[in-house]
Every structure is written in C-alpha cells, then in structure tokens.
Design a protein around this motif. Structure first.
Motif, PDB file in Angstrom:
ATOM      1  N   SER A   2       0.833  -1.191   0.000  1.00  0.00           N
ATOM      2  CA  SER A   2       0.000   0.000   0.000  1.00  0.00           C
ATOM      3  C   SER A   2       0.873   1.250   0.000  1.00  0.00           C
ATOM      4  N   ALA A   3       0.336   2.326  -0.577  1.00  0.00           N
ATOM      5  CA  ALA A   3       1.094   3.565  -0.694  1.00  0.00           C
ATOM      6  C   ALA A   3       1.327   4.187   0.679  1.00  0.00           C
ATOM      7  N   LEU A   4       2.490   4.805   0.831  1.00  0.00           N
ATOM      8  CA  LEU A   4       2.789   5.541   2.061  1.00  0.00           C
ATOM      9  C   LEU A   4       2.083   6.892   2.040  1.00  0.00           C
ATOM     10  N   LEU A   5       2.153   7.566   0.898  1.00  0.00           N
ATOM     11  CA  LEU A   5       1.550   8.885   0.737  1.00  0.00           C
ATOM     12  C   LEU A   5       0.745   8.891  -0.559  1.00  0.00           C
ATOM     13  N   THR A   6      -0.488   9.335  -0.466  1.00  0.00           N
ATOM     14  CA  THR A   6      -1.360   9.399  -1.637  1.00  0.00           C
ATOM     15  C   THR A   6      -1.968  10.790  -1.732  1.00  0.00           C
ATOM     16  N   VAL A   7      -1.918  11.359  -2.920  1.00  0.00           N
ATOM     17  CA  VAL A   7      -2.507  12.668  -3.198  1.00  0.00           C
ATOM     18  C   VAL A   7      -3.589  12.461  -4.247  1.00  0.00           C
ATOM     19  N   GLU A   8      -4.797  12.972  -3.953  1.00  0.00           N
ATOM     20  CA  GLU A   8      -5.927  12.762  -4.846  1.00  0.00           C
ATOM     21  C   GLU A   8      -6.560  14.103  -5.227  1.00  0.00           C
ATOM     22  N   GLY A   9      -6.364  14.510  -6.460  1.00  0.00           N
ATOM     23  CA  GLY A   9      -7.073  15.650  -7.020  1.00  0.00           C
ATOM     24  C   GLY A   9      -6.885  16.957  -6.283  1.00  0.00           C
ATOM     25  N   LEU A  10      -5.651  17.259  -5.865  1.00  0.00           N
ATOM     26  CA  LEU A  10      -5.414  18.488  -5.110  1.00  0.00           C
ATOM     27  C   LEU A  10      -5.589  19.725  -5.989  1.00  0.00           C
ATOM     28  N   VAL A  11      -6.260  20.720  -5.419  1.00  0.00           N
ATOM     29  CA  VAL A  11      -6.421  22.026  -6.051  1.00  0.00           C
ATOM     30  C   VAL A  11      -6.099  23.092  -5.009  1.00  0.00           C
ATOM     31  N   LYS A  12      -5.291  24.077  -5.412  1.00  0.00           N
ATOM     32  CA  LYS A  12      -5.007  25.211  -4.538  1.00  0.00           C
ATOM     33  C   LYS A  12      -4.931  26.467  -5.383  1.00  0.00           C
ATOM     34  N   SER A  13      -5.665  27.492  -4.952  1.00  0.00           N
ATOM     35  CA  SER A  13      -5.700  28.753  -5.687  1.00  0.00           C
ATOM     36  C   SER A  13      -5.279  29.913  -4.795  1.00  0.00           C
ATOM     37  N   PHE A  14      -4.569  30.849  -5.391  1.00  0.00           N
ATOM     38  CA  PHE A  14      -4.289  32.147  -4.784  1.00  0.00           C
ATOM     39  C   PHE A  14      -4.705  33.207  -5.811  1.00  0.00           C
ATOM     40  N   GLY A  15      -6.016  33.288  -6.043  1.00  0.00           N
ATOM     41  CA  GLY A  15      -6.506  34.109  -7.144  1.00  0.00           C
ATOM     42  C   GLY A  15      -6.508  33.331  -8.444  1.00  0.00           C
ATOM     43  N   VAL A  16      -5.410  32.660  -8.752  1.00  0.00           N
ATOM     44  CA  VAL A  16      -5.320  31.726  -9.882  1.00  0.00           C
ATOM     45  C   VAL A  16      -4.920  30.359  -9.321  1.00  0.00           C
ATOM     46  N   ARG A  17      -5.210  29.325 -10.066  1.00  0.00           N
ATOM     47  CA  ARG A  17      -4.871  27.978  -9.610  1.00  0.00           C
ATOM     48  C   ARG A  17      -3.363  27.756  -9.717  1.00  0.00           C
TER      49      ARG A  17
END
Length: 242
Positions: A2-17
């Motif tokens: 199994s994965a140690l770290l998994t990232v799923e569909g992260l989105v972060k915006s500061f006015g723009v993505r």
C-alpha cells in the motif's frame, strides 16, 4: 504494497490555480524527484503535503489515513518531516540545541531532553554536523545551514522526508557532498520527495521523477525518460519541440 503517501485531485488557488487536479502516489522506500520551472507550483505542493497549507479541493492520505486537514505539527509527529528552501534555524542557539527541539517536540514519542540526546547525536552524525554541535547556528555557512535543516528533520524520526531545493545556492563541490548525505539517508530506509532545480543532483538519488508546469503534472516515470520527453524539454529546459 500500500502507498505511504497518496494525493488525490489536489487544487489550490491564490486568485489563480497554482495546483490543478494533482494526484500522485509514493510507496515506502521511494525516492521521488519533482522538477519544473519557477512558478510551477512545486513548493506549494510540498506545503500541502507537509500541512503548511490546506487544499481547496482533494485529499492527502498518509499511511491510509486522511490528513488533509491535519496541521503541520501533527503531521510531523506522524512521520512527515520537511526542510525549507531558505533555512531558518534558531540563530542564537547552538546546532545541538536546534536539533534537540526537533527530537523533543517533533517526534510522535514524548521525550524528556535527557532521553533525546542519543537521537540528537545520531541525527547530527547522519547529517554530517556532529563536529559543529556546539557552534551557534547563526554562524553557519549556507551548507552548514542546509545540513542543520536535515538534522532537525531527522531528529523527528521521519518516515518520509520532503526536501525543498536543499541544494540551491551551493557550489558544485558542496552539492556533491550533500547528495552523498541524502543517498545515505535514503539507504537507511527514509522515503524521500525532493524538489530540486539541480537535476544532475536529483538523478543520483531518485528512482522516479514528476515534472510540473503551472500546477499540473505533465510527466512522471523513469528519470531519464521524463527529462528526455519533448514536453518537459520545452517547459522546463526551454527546448522547442522539433
């Protein structure tokens, strides 16, 4: 496995993505390199993994547990440690005292100062800083500060180590020294995610590379294959496609 770290569909915006629908998986023992031009979102991604930022969308899983809203200090105690692009030690304290802070307060195991000494010594030795233990952190040259960042992170006994351009600003010889230290840390079983512009340093350590541009993953795989891809050559290295 199994994965140690998994990232799923992260989105972060500061006015723009700055991070746009980013997903990735890191297995135990991996050494993942992350490359991309300035403004690609690499450090923002690392901040999301470490808990210094929260995403607008998506999830971060660590050892199967959702840590998306878990603060950075709690993630550190769970086994996620990081170094900063610009080292910020406690300048008036000694190198030993700086690392002691990590050993006492950054680990998931509560410790008194007396019980943390062995961990501090081991962390300093692994980071190549034992000879500077009694030196004031504010007097260190850049390489020493970078090594101190490593020692402080190691003192928390991490499962995964996030490195943010730790080789930046160093001479070629200093980069070679630091790469040897990181190779040794990885050989000890610490999983690594390393953001770096000095690609030849990355290639000596990582077994996989992810390339980013404008917050989007544009390639991932074997280092030589990724760095040779036309899209990566164009956005990262300025090579126009034929």
């Amino acid at each position: 496995m199994s994965a140690l770290l998994t990232v799923e569909g992260l989105v972060k915006s500061f006015g723009v993505r700055v991070i746009d629908d980013l997903s990735l998986s890191v297995e135990p023992g991996d050494a993942l390199g992350v490359v991309g031009p300035n403004g690609a979102g690499k450090t923002t991604m690392l901040n999301l993994l470490a808990g210094d930022l929260s995403p607008d969308e998506g999830r971060v899983l660590f050892q199967g547990e959702d840590v998306t809203r878990t603060p950075a200090e709690a993630r550190c105690r769970m086994g996620i440690a990081r170094t900063s692009q610009i080292p910020r030690p406690f300048e008036g304290m000694t190198v030993f005292e700086n690392v002691l802070v990590g050993a006492v307060f950054g680990s998931g195991v509560p410790r008194r100062e007396a019980d943390a000494v062995d961990i501090v010594v081991s962390s300093l030795e692994r980071a190549g800083m034992l000879a500077d233990a009694n030196r004031t952190a504010g007097s260190l040259p850049l390489l020493g500060r970078k090594r101190l960042e490593l020692a402080r992170a190691l003192s928390t006994e991490p499962t995964i180590l996030l490195l943010d351009e730790i080789a930046g600003g160093l001479t070629e010889g200093e980069v070679d020294e630091l790469v040897g230290t990181i190779q040794s840390i990885h050989a000890d079983g610490v999983t690594i995610v390393w953001i770096e512009h000095i690609v030849h340093a990355l290639l000596r350590v990582v077994d996989r590379i992810m390339a980013m541009s404008f917050g989007v993953k544009i390639a991932e795989g074997e280092p030589e294959t990724v760095m040779a891809s036309p899209e990566v050559q164009e956005v990262y290295m300025g090579v126009e496609p034929e």
